[in-house]
Design a protein around this motif. Structure first.
Motif, PDB file in Angstrom:
ATOM      1  N   ASP A 135       0.485  -1.168   0.058  1.00 64.62           N
ATOM      2  CA  ASP A 135       0.098   0.034   0.065  1.00 64.62           C
ATOM      3  C   ASP A 135       0.418   1.356  -0.089  1.00 64.62           C
ATOM      4  OD1 ASP A 135      -1.940  -1.243   0.328  1.00 64.62           O
ATOM      5  OD2 ASP A 135      -2.587  -1.166   2.239  1.00 64.62           O
ATOM      6  N   ALA A 136       1.897   0.921   0.514  1.00 64.89           N
ATOM      7  CA  ALA A 136       2.976   1.558   0.507  1.00 64.89           C
ATOM      8  C   ALA A 136       4.544   1.363   1.285  1.00 64.89           C
ATOM      9  CB  ALA A 136       2.826   3.450   2.093  1.00 64.89           C
ATOM     10  N   GLU A 137       4.974   2.700   0.944  1.00 66.79           N
ATOM     11  CA  GLU A 137       7.196   2.241   0.987  1.00 66.79           C
ATOM     12  C   GLU A 137       6.447   1.858   2.367  1.00 66.79           C
ATOM     13  OE1 GLU A 137      11.382   3.955   0.558  1.00 66.79           O
ATOM     14  OE2 GLU A 137       9.574   5.563   0.163  1.00 66.79           O
TER      15      GLU A 137
ATOM     16  N   PHE B   5       0.703  -4.352  13.261  1.00 67.90           N
ATOM     17  CA  PHE B   5       1.047  -3.308  12.080  1.00 67.90           C
ATOM     18  C   PHE B   5       1.841  -2.214  12.088  1.00 67.90           C
ATOM     19  CE2 PHE B   5      -3.102  -2.197  13.711  1.00 67.90           C
ATOM     20  CZ  PHE B   5      -3.478  -0.457  13.880  1.00 67.90           C
ATOM     21  N   ARG B   6       2.971  -1.661  10.862  1.00 65.79           N
ATOM     22  CA  ARG B   6       3.151  -0.845  10.965  1.00 65.79           C
ATOM     23  C   ARG B   6       2.460   0.229  10.133  1.00 65.79           C
ATOM     24  NH1 ARG B   6       7.613  -0.500  13.799  1.00 65.79           N
ATOM     25  NH2 ARG B   6       7.946   1.619  13.437  1.00 65.79           N
ATOM     26  N   TYR B   7       2.408   1.583  10.226  1.00 69.89           N
ATOM     27  CA  TYR B   7       2.147   2.747   9.202  1.00 69.89           C
ATOM     28  C   TYR B   7       2.199   3.884   9.236  1.00 69.89           C
ATOM     29  CZ  TYR B   7       0.655   4.590  13.629  1.00 69.89           C
ATOM     30  OH  TYR B   7       0.404   5.313  15.256  1.00 69.89           O
ATOM     31  N   ASN B   8       2.216   4.427   8.141  1.00 71.32           N
ATOM     32  CA  ASN B   8       3.089   6.125   7.782  1.00 71.32           C
ATOM     33  C   ASN B   8       2.219   6.831   7.879  1.00 71.32           C
ATOM     34  OD1 ASN B   8       1.482   6.344   5.700  1.00 71.32           O
ATOM     35  ND2 ASN B   8       2.932   6.104   3.511  1.00 71.32           N
ATOM     36  N   ARG B   9       3.225   8.545   7.920  1.00 71.45           N
ATOM     37  CA  ARG B   9       2.390   9.492   8.187  1.00 71.45           C
ATOM     38  C   ARG B   9       1.121   9.557   7.573  1.00 71.45           C
ATOM     39  NH1 ARG B   9       5.809  12.323  11.937  1.00 71.45           N
ATOM     40  NH2 ARG B   9       7.697  11.858  11.292  1.00 71.45           N
ATOM     41  N   ASP B  10       0.850   8.577   6.621  1.00 68.11           N
ATOM     42  CA  ASP B  10      -0.766   9.413   5.729  1.00 68.11           C
ATOM     43  C   ASP B  10      -1.247   8.345   6.227  1.00 68.11           C
ATOM     44  OD1 ASP B  10       0.635  11.028   4.407  1.00 68.11           O
ATOM     45  OD2 ASP B  10       1.719  10.663   3.034  1.00 68.11           O
ATOM     46  N   GLY B  11      -1.134   7.256   6.810  1.00 67.29           N
ATOM     47  CA  GLY B  11      -2.283   6.317   7.484  1.00 67.29           C
ATOM     48  C   GLY B  11      -2.331   5.397   6.233  1.00 67.29           C
ATOM     49  N   PHE B  12      -1.364   4.783   5.937  1.00 71.45           N
ATOM     50  CA  PHE B  12      -1.036   3.277   5.289  1.00 71.45           C
ATOM     51  C   PHE B  12      -0.762   2.567   5.752  1.00 71.45           C
ATOM     52  CE2 PHE B  12      -2.347   6.954   1.835  1.00 71.45           C
ATOM     53  CZ  PHE B  12      -2.933   6.136   0.684  1.00 71.45           C
ATOM     54  N   ILE B  13      -1.231   0.812   5.663  1.00 71.26           N
ATOM     55  CA  ILE B  13      -0.519   0.336   6.861  1.00 71.26           C
ATOM     56  C   ILE B  13       0.113  -0.485   5.373  1.00 71.26           C
ATOM     57  CG2 ILE B  13      -0.851  -1.993   7.172  1.00 71.26           C
ATOM     58  CD1 ILE B  13      -3.373  -1.582   8.359  1.00 71.26           C
TER      59      ILE B  13
END
Length: 291
Positions: free
Chosen positions: A31-33, A65-73
């Motif tokens: 979903d994201a980097e 789970f890990r996620y980024n600043r934009d809320g993507f897991i």
């Protein structure tokens, strides 16, 4: 002459939705980097009843789970789950719901130190009904008390996202998936999957939940409200707290004064025969919410 679908058949296909089994793989989601800099943990419990003072946990599951600043897991960790012997026969309805039997639970015990380490290793804990799960988990794992909690059921506006309800299984089916039965580990995976949901603007449910859950708010308890005002309170969004025997509602900072004014006009006015002069008000944060 080749067989062709009839016009009625083709029209009927427009109303058919194919469901896929939910299978969350460990590792990057795509979903994201990967990896995101922040961590959360999804939890779910199965219990012998609804009251933590009278029942026992029989299963607990969790998955980080890990996620980024934009809320993507960005990454999903390995699943963990434990069964626990409640020390008494399971109620028949609980066996029917969970599929667990007395034989499954005999001699089983939650690894409390391991479960506590997992819960305390991330920024926040999330359940799909944290008002239920938090009480059970903190009763069973006292060293995990006082953590920041969010709730994927109450802190995401699922209706605005196009869903008809907010129960976890129904949300999952409307997303095109199904999971295997009412077990804690299956519900944890369903919860994580739903947090990945993106609305029309691309905002994830996780991002919405974090924004809502990180803000402080106020618990307003209509202490002393006369029984004749219960319908007004219910229509306003208040809920009845059985153990504390009081109607309550949680409101945001900018709603507090309006709520006080409504209560003064409808609940604590002399004609409503209140047994108190006003409500109890308590500020809540992610660390004190859902208790």
């Amino acid at each position: 002459m080749a067989n062709r679908p009839s016009r009625d058949s083709a029209a009927a296909d427009e109303f058919v939705r194919q469901l896929q089994p939910l299978q969350l793989a460990t590792g990057p989601t795509g979903d994201a980097e990967s990896p995101g800099p922040f961590g959360g943990i999804a939890v779910d419990v199965e219990t012998t009843g609804l009251d933590p003072d009278k029942g026992r946990i029989i299963e607990i599951a969790m998955r980080r789970f890990r996620y980024n600043r934009d809320g993507f897991i960005t990454d999903i960790g390995q699943p963990y789950s434990w069964l626990e012997d409640p020390g008494e026969p399971l109620p028949g309805e609980i066996s029917a719901i969970t599929g667990l039997t007395n034989a499954d639970l005999l001699g089983q015990e939650i690894d409390a130190p391991a479960a506590t380490r997992l819960l305390t290793s991330v920024s926040f804990v999330v359940a799909h009904n944290s008002a239920f799960d938090r009480k059970w988990i903190e009763e069973r794992l006292p060293d995990a008390r006082g953590l920041a909690w969010c709730c994927s059921m109450s802190q995401v506006d699922w209706r605005a996202r196009g869903f008809d309800g907010r129960t976890l299984g129904y949300l999952l089916m409307q997303s095109g998936y199904y999971h295997s039965g009412h077990r804690a580990s299956a519900d944890v995976d369903a919860l994580i999957q739903m947090l990945r949901h993106q609305d029309a603007s691309g905002q994830t449910a996780l991002s919405e939940m974090i924004a809502t859950g990180s803000a402080s708010s106020w618990l307003v308890r209509a202490r002393g409200a006369d029984i004749t005002t219960k319908d007004d309170l219910s229509a306003r969004g208040y809920r009845w707290d059985v153990p504390k025997r009081v109607w309550w509602r949680e409101v945001a900072d900018d709603q507090l004064e309006a709520e006080r004014a409504w209560l003064a006009d409808h609940i604590y006015v002399r004609a409503a025969k209140p047994k108190a002069s006003g409500p109890e008000v308590e500020q809540v944060t992610p660390r004190t919410r859902f208790l």
